[in-house]
Scaffold this active site. Structure first.
Site, mmCIF file in Angstrom:
data_model
loop_
_atom_site.group_PDB
_atom_site.id
_atom_site.type_symbol
_atom_site.label_atom_id
_atom_site.label_comp_id
_atom_site.label_asym_id
_atom_site.label_seq_id
_atom_site.Cartn_x
_atom_site.Cartn_y
_atom_site.Cartn_z
ATOM 1 C CE LYS A 222 -1.924 2.582 3.151
ATOM 2 N NZ LYS A 222 -1.928 3.928 2.506
ATOM 3 C CB SER A 276 3.365 8.249 12.951
ATOM 4 O OG SER A 276 2.120 7.571 12.991
ATOM 5 C CG ASP A 278 0.609 8.185 18.025
ATOM 6 O OD1 ASP A 278 1.165 7.634 18.986
ATOM 7 O OD2 ASP A 278 0.339 9.399 17.992
ATOM 8 N N GLY A 280 1.999 2.871 13.977
ATOM 9 C CA GLY A 280 2.669 1.588 14.169
ATOM 10 C C GLY A 280 2.017 0.752 15.249
ATOM 11 C CD GLU A 298 12.191 3.720 9.757
ATOM 12 O OE1 GLU A 298 12.004 4.593 10.642
ATOM 13 O OE2 GLU A 298 12.235 3.962 8.556
ATOM 14 C CB CYS A 332 11.867 8.601 10.830
ATOM 15 S SG CYS A 332 12.928 7.559 9.806
ATOM 16 C CD GLU A 429 9.059 11.590 13.903
ATOM 17 O OE1 GLU A 429 9.999 11.112 13.252
ATOM 18 O OE2 GLU A 429 8.005 10.967 14.130
#
Length: 531
Positions: A222, A276, A278, A280, A298, A332, A429
């Site tokens: 995706k 992100s 959240d 993940g 990651e 990141c 972040e």
């Protein structure tokens, strides 16, 4: 080679002559450099050919017939309308990948032939690299020179690296306590579900697809809804290279629909996600609740970049600037907490501010531009909110802090000084061009403060003292520590995080482990006397 290419932008800027030449080529507007080395403008593509899902070797519309717009972040104008996938499209793609794995030639093909297909694909990418770089810049907003001269060569290098691994994956023979022959087989895990982000669309495609294919898996990928175009383009190149139908399937769509359906699908054997922290967590929960599929994640970062008192300040300023502002700060692993020793803090701050003011911001298709727009309106507004929180705190806004220009999603390079550890700009972040500069006194102190975060993706250290470097590299809780360099991404160097920065590693031999099952085979020996 790949590491040198990706850091070539930094290497050029660290040369005082080339830096002076580059900076003198801009013209000052609102105290920041704009335009670029020249008014030469690379023309983006005018026709987008691939906007549909790739399922079982065919480009097809969504089952619902829906599409969604994808935008040019320079202008906020629509580039194209792309097929919008949902659970039904994921079902179709997974069924194709399942059949290709269970019945098709790919897992049964000799590893050498798989290697040859990956090499042919790399050759085709190299041949079409200018078009791909232009498409990446148009859809993402990153400088064309970065896409063309750093990221596309890295993509080619990575696929050739994984092609080299394809026929070198093998098991072991294992001694056993008794009359048995024991061997291990390393087998492909099956159907891999992969979800990639928007900040490095082509490179993240490579990090996911390369090792999965080298190991013999089939894939449903995706794309990020902000940047679907380049993955669909390179999928066509895979077909030209001879990849069998159903081995690589691509669905474009949104996370709560297509992404969630992929992560929770019962016929997907493994999921890999970059994005992100959240999101993940959601991916991990969906994977566990469905069929307990393994997940590679990651995720986010808030990387410390530590400037020691013995540092060459001019080089440290340039390196810290690169570590934060590269790719519009949308990394990141960006060095977003710049810790500077109190003895060199004032000098560093003055020069860091001057460097940010000279940063060339503008149309990413123009030569010499260092910084393009943020990816979209949501990210643009998010970064501005963090800047506002910094201004409202006791931090000092040294430069920037506002939008750049009147259209698109450009933000001025922003520098804050006197940043404290408990401020939002030092904790969260930001994912934008915002440098937070903090002061430290002792080595033990900066280790404690650097590690006082939920993240642990990367860190940077700038020092001339080998003992200091050794101390910090071992004390910092991060998956990568760069010493006197930053953002060096060689094909063989593993990448991933500690703590809430993720699970597992990508690139290098470690990435292969994500896509293999280990099977033990035990056979009795008929005549143990020969042992």
């Amino acid at each position: 080679m790949a590491a040198r290419r990706l850091s070539s932008l930094l290497s050029r800027s660290l040369s005082s002559g080339s830096a002076s030449k580059l900076l003198s080529q801009g013209r000052s507007v609102s105290r920041f450099s704009t335009a670029a080395a020249s008014e030469e403008l690379i023309t983006p593509p005018v026709h987008i050919e691939y906007t549909k899902h790739l399922i079982n070797g065919q480009f097809v519309d969504s089952a619902s017939g829906k599409t969604f717009p994808t935008y040019d972040p320079r202008t906020a104008e629509v580039i194209a309308h792309v097929a919008e996938g949902d659970a039904e499209d994921i079902d179709r793609a997974v069924a194709a990948a399942r059949k290709a794995f269970d019945e098709g030639p790919w897992p049964k093909m000799s590893a050498y032939e798989r290697s040859r297909i990956l090499l042919r694909f790399a050759d085709l990418v190299e041949k079409h690299s200018d078009e791909l770089a232009a498409l990446e810049t148009w859809n993402n907003g990153k400088p064309f020179e970065q896409a063309a001269h750093s990221e596309l060569p890295m993509l080619v290098r990575l696929f050739r690296y994984y092609a080299g691994w394809a026929d070198k994956i093998h098991g072991l023979t294992v001694p056993a306590d008794g009359p048995y022959h024991v061997q291990t087989l390393h087998e492909p895990i099956g159907v891999a579900g992969q979800i990639i982000p928007w900040n490095f669309p082509l490179l993240m495609f490579t990090w996911k697809v390369g090792p999965a294919l080298a190991c013999g898996n089939t894939i449903v990928l995706k794309t990020a809804e902000q940047t679907p175009l380049t993955a669909l383009y390179v999928a066509k190149l895979f077909q030209e290279a001879g990849l069998p139908p159903g081995v690589l399937n691509i669905v474009s769509g949104y996370g709560p629909t297509a992404g969630a359906a992929l992560a929770s699908h019962m016929d997907v054997d493994k999921v890999a996600f970059t994005g992100s922290t959240d999101t993940g967590k959601i991916i991990l929960e969906l994977a566990a609740k469905s069929n307990l599929k393994p997940a590679t994640l990651e995720l986010g970062g808030k990387s410390p970049f530590i400037i020691c008192e013995d540092a060459d300040i001019d080089r440290a300023v340039e390196l810290a600037h690169f570590a934060l502002f590269f790719n519009q700060g949308q990394c990141c692993c960006a060095g977003s907490r710049t810790f500077v020793h109190e003895r060199v803090y004032d000098e560093f701050l003055e020069k860091a501010k001057a460097r940010a003011l000279k940063r060339i911001v503008g149309d990413p298709f123009k030569k010499g531009v260092e910084q393009g727009p943020q990816i979209d309106s949501e990210q643009f507004q998010k970064v501005l909110r963090y800047i506002k929180s910094g201004i409202e705190s006791t931090a000092t806004l040294e430069c920037g802090g506002e939008r750049f220009g009147s259209k698109g999603y450009f933000i001025q390079p922003t520098v804050f000084s006197n940043v404290q550890d408990d401020m939002l700009i030092a904790q969260d972040e930001i994912f934008g061009p915002v440098q937070s500069i903090l002061k430290f006194k002792e080595l033990d102190e900066v280790v404690r403060r650097a590690n006082a975060t939920r993240y642990g993706l990367a860190a940077g250290v700038f020092t001339r003292n080998i003992d200091t470097a050794n101390t910090l590299t071992r004390a910092l809780r991060a998956g990568t520590v760069w010493v006197n360099c930053f953002d060096v991404f060689d094909a063989a160097i593993p990448f991933g995080g500690y703590k809430m920065s993720g699970i597992g590693r990508e690139k290098g031999i470690y990435s292969l482990h994500n896509y293999l099952q280990v099977k033990a085979v035990v056979t009795p020996l008929k005549n143990p006397a020969w042992l």
